[in-house]
Design an enzyme around this catalytic site. Structure first.
Site, PDB file in Angstrom:
ATOM      1  N   ASP A  68       0.804  -1.216   0.000  1.00  0.00           N
ATOM      2  CA  ASP A  68       0.000   0.000   0.000  1.00  0.00           C
ATOM      3  C   ASP A  68       0.837   1.267   0.000  1.00  0.00           C
ATOM      4  O   ASP A  68       2.049   1.240   0.209  1.00  0.00           O
ATOM      5  CB  ASP A  68      -0.970   0.009   1.198  1.00  0.00           C
ATOM      6  CG  ASP A  68      -0.343  -0.559   2.473  1.00  0.00           C
ATOM      7  OD1 ASP A  68       0.891  -0.539   2.578  1.00  0.00           O
ATOM      8  OD2 ASP A  68      -1.096  -1.022   3.341  1.00  0.00           O
ATOM      9  N   ASN A 137      -7.627  -2.773  14.172  1.00  0.00           N
ATOM     10  CA  ASN A 137      -9.004  -3.130  13.815  1.00  0.00           C
ATOM     11  C   ASN A 137      -9.057  -4.370  12.924  1.00  0.00           C
ATOM     12  O   ASN A 137     -10.099  -4.687  12.357  1.00  0.00           O
ATOM     13  CB  ASN A 137      -9.693  -1.947  13.119  1.00  0.00           C
ATOM     14  CG  ASN A 137      -8.986  -1.543  11.832  1.00  0.00           C
ATOM     15  OD1 ASN A 137      -8.023  -2.194  11.418  1.00  0.00           O
ATOM     16  ND2 ASN A 137      -9.447  -0.480  11.204  1.00  0.00           N
ATOM     17  N   GLU A 144      -9.799  -2.130   5.260  1.00  0.00           N
ATOM     18  CA  GLU A 144     -10.439  -1.831   6.538  1.00  0.00           C
ATOM     19  C   GLU A 144     -11.694  -2.694   6.726  1.00  0.00           C
ATOM     20  O   GLU A 144     -12.222  -3.240   5.745  1.00  0.00           O
ATOM     21  CB  GLU A 144     -10.837  -0.351   6.562  1.00  0.00           C
ATOM     22  CG  GLU A 144      -9.663   0.624   6.403  1.00  0.00           C
ATOM     23  CD  GLU A 144      -8.853   0.807   7.686  1.00  0.00           C
ATOM     24  OE1 GLU A 144      -8.599  -0.181   8.401  1.00  0.00           O
ATOM     25  OE2 GLU A 144      -8.469   1.945   7.964  1.00  0.00           O
TER      26      GLU A 144
HETATM   27  C1  F6R Z   1       1.467  -1.391   6.150  1.00  0.00           C
HETATM   28  C2  F6R Z   1       0.150  -2.018   6.217  1.00  0.00           C
HETATM   29  C3  F6R Z   1      -0.643  -2.026   7.491  1.00  0.00           C
HETATM   30  C4  F6R Z   1       0.189  -2.306   8.737  1.00  0.00           C
HETATM   31  C5  F6R Z   1      -0.685  -2.309   9.979  1.00  0.00           C
HETATM   32  C6  F6R Z   1       0.121  -2.556  11.235  1.00  0.00           C
HETATM   33  O1  F6R Z   1       2.013  -1.532   4.852  1.00  0.00           O
HETATM   34  O2  F6R Z   1      -0.328  -2.497   5.236  1.00  0.00           O
HETATM   35  O3  F6R Z   1      -1.656  -2.996   7.377  1.00  0.00           O
HETATM   36  O4  F6R Z   1       0.832  -3.548   8.575  1.00  0.00           O
HETATM   37  O5  F6R Z   1      -1.348  -1.095  10.093  1.00  0.00           O
HETATM   38  O6  F6R Z   1       0.976  -1.477  11.441  1.00  0.00           O
HETATM   39  P1  F6R Z   1       2.146  -1.543  12.537  1.00  0.00           P
HETATM   40  O7  F6R Z   1       3.093  -2.577  12.078  1.00  0.00           O
HETATM   41  O8  F6R Z   1       2.767  -0.164  12.493  1.00  0.00           O
HETATM   42  O9  F6R Z   1       1.490  -1.868  13.830  1.00  0.00           O
END
Ligand code: F6R
Length: 250
Positions: A68, A137, A144
């Site tokens: 992403d 979440n 999401e």
């Molecule tokens: C990042 C992504 C997100 C993160 C998720 C967890 O490329 O796709 O899904 O993996 O938000 O974020 P952290 O690792 O910062 O807790």
């Protein structure tokens, strides 16, 4: 099918995840890697950089596709995911820049950019390993909680909880991007192996829900229950609720 790579600390658990990737790259130096950003993969990437420096693995023939990118952030913005990848992996290993791919957050036509990225994913080929973090979440990539699992790359509106979680990297809430382009769940599931990284107490509840709860787009990571080969890399804190409810499975 879940395989657990667990250790007491994030650092030790990340080492187990890195060993999996190192082994894969030794066996297949032309591997396609699906990559994630965020705090979860930091130690994992540091271990891969070290293995590359030590000559154990090479990225010269590796291709990468990232999950992403934030809408509105150019690759030179220090909070963009392109910047993150350069800082933490690409600039520190021998990967060829032309073999690394992320969605463009500054594309004028977001729908066209999503279609371009989908085509690119097909062209680059099936990832041998897809690295994922999990949102508080339950999101994977930036898919999401929703009524359906998004199949392909799409432009997504981030939820309040994700914007809040991401705000720790920005100086004010106003600066936090409200949209992202994210690989879809269908594209994520194409990978031959999936590696989900989850560390810390904040991930304990959602990890249990995702792995043992109902498979529902309300908890996007729950779709991993349907994948063939998923490695769950977690520390003791993230495993706490699973162990409490399901015993010492790992
Ligand atoms: C990042 C992504 C997100 C993160 C998720 C967890 O490329 O796709 O899904 O993996 O938000 O974020 P952290 O690792 O910062 O807790």
């Amino acid at each position: 099918m879940f395989h657990f790579l667990c250790a007491s600390t994030k650092k030790e658990a990340s080492r187990l995840a890195a060993d999996l990737a190192i082994d894969l790259l030794k066996k297949n130096p032309e591997a396609v890697l699906g990559l994630a950003t965020g705090s979860s993969p930091l130690d994992f990437y540091a271990d891969l950089v070290e293995a590359n420096k030590a000559g154990q693995i090479s990225f010269k023939k590796v291709k990468s596709v990232n999950l992403d990118e934030y809408v509105g952030l150019a690759p030179d913005h220090d909070q963009s995911y392109a910047y993150f990848m350069h800082e933490n992996l690409f600039d520190k290993v021998d990967i060829l820049p032309e073999n690394t791919h992320l969605p463009s957050g500054t594309a004028k036509d977001l729908d066209a950019e999503c279609r371009r990225y989908h085509e690119l994913l097909l062209e680059v080929g099936t990832p041998d390993l897809q690295v994922l973090g999990i949102g508080n979440n339950g999101h994977i990539g930036f898919n999401e909680p929703a009524d359906v699992f998004p199949e392909n790359t799409s432009a997504v509106t981030l939820t309040e909880s994700t914007i809040r979680a991401n705000s720790r990297f920005f100086s004010s809430m106003d600066e936090v991007p409200k949209m992202a382009i994210s690989m879809g769940v269908g594209e994520i599931l194409r990978a031959k192996k999936i590696l989900l990284l989850a560390f810390g107490t904040a991930k304990a509840e959602i990890l249990e829900k995702a792995l043992f709860g109902e498979v529902t787009p309300r908890v996007p990571a729950s779709i991993l229950q349907t994948a063939d080969e998923v490695y769950i890399c977690a520390d003791d804190e993230a495993m706490a609720v699973i162990r409490e409810k399901h015993g010492a499975i790992a």
